[in-house]
Scaffold this motif. Structure first.
Motif, short mmCIF file in Angstrom:
data_model
loop_
_atom_site.label_atom_id
_atom_site.label_comp_id
_atom_site.label_asym_id
_atom_site.label_seq_id
_atom_site.Cartn_x
_atom_site.Cartn_y
_atom_site.Cartn_z
N GLU A 19 -29.89 -39.82 7.77
CA GLU A 19 -28.84 -38.59 8.21
C GLU A 19 -27.51 -38.91 7.40
OE1 GLU A 19 -28.35 -35.58 11.80
OE2 GLU A 19 -28.15 -37.85 12.28
N ALA A 20 -27.21 -37.74 6.76
CA ALA A 20 -25.91 -37.63 6.38
C ALA A 20 -25.14 -37.50 7.28
CB ALA A 20 -25.86 -36.55 5.17
N VAL A 21 -23.67 -38.13 7.20
CA VAL A 21 -22.84 -38.10 8.10
C VAL A 21 -22.41 -36.41 8.49
CG1 VAL A 21 -20.36 -38.90 8.89
CG2 VAL A 21 -22.11 -40.36 7.86
N PRO A 22 -22.16 -35.62 7.58
CA PRO A 22 -21.91 -34.27 7.74
C PRO A 22 -22.74 -33.71 8.41
CG PRO A 22 -20.93 -34.68 5.40
CD PRO A 22 -21.95 -36.01 5.92
N ASP A 23 -24.05 -33.87 8.29
CA ASP A 23 -25.01 -33.10 8.83
C ASP A 23 -25.19 -33.53 10.28
OD1 ASP A 23 -25.91 -31.91 6.73
OD2 ASP A 23 -27.32 -33.55 6.17
N ALA A 24 -24.87 -34.91 10.75
CA ALA A 24 -24.82 -35.24 11.80
C ALA A 24 -23.66 -34.82 12.69
CB ALA A 24 -24.70 -36.90 12.12
N ALA A 25 -22.51 -34.64 11.94
CA ALA A 25 -21.48 -34.00 12.53
C ALA A 25 -21.66 -32.30 13.14
CB ALA A 25 -20.28 -33.88 11.81
N ARG A 26 -22.32 -31.75 12.00
CA ARG A 26 -22.80 -30.29 12.39
C ARG A 26 -23.55 -30.20 13.55
NH1 ARG A 26 -21.80 -29.64 7.12
NH2 ARG A 26 -23.90 -30.54 6.07
N ASN A 27 -24.63 -31.31 13.51
CA ASN A 27 -25.33 -31.28 14.81
C ASN A 27 -24.74 -31.54 16.03
OD1 ASN A 27 -28.09 -30.67 13.26
ND2 ASN A 27 -28.17 -33.06 12.65
#
Length: 118
Positions: A19-27
């Protein structure tokens, strides 16, 4: 949660494998605050050795108002926007998540805690 009864002034979670860190942050912003479709701005990364592990924190910023926030998943049971003086007084007497405290210290050290205040 390891610190379920502690306060935290940050949204946070673990990044899944691949998982990309920005995607994890958005989630996490969606899961914990119910906020979707807003741009996240990456502010900084800090690495430190916690009591039992190495921690890498990536701190992002998202603009939100009270009306944008909804606690849907039960993970967050309470929250509010508050003046810095109130937060600092609360931090002096209440227990906060260690990662959140570290992120806050770095935010203050980098003088970002007042940069975006309106």
């Amino acid at each position: 949660s390891m610190h379920g009864s502690f306060y935290d002034m940050f949204v946070g979670g673990l990044v899944l494998a691949a998982e990309a860190v920005p995607d994890a942050a958005r989630n996490e912003v969606k899961e914990e605050l119910g906020i979707e479709g807003k741009e996240l701005e990456e502010l900084f990364e800090v690495v430190w050795l916690a009591s039992t592990n190495r921690v890498v924190l990536r701190v992002f910023r998202v603009e939100a108002e009270d009306a944008d926030v909804s606690y849907n998943d039960g993970e967050v049971v309470w929250g509010k926007f508050m003046p810095l003086a109130e937060l600092e007084a609360m931090m002096a007497k209440e227990s906060f998540v260690p990662g959140g405290k570290k992120a806050w210290e770095e935010t203050v050290k980098r003088d970002l805690h007042t940069k975006y205040l309106k």
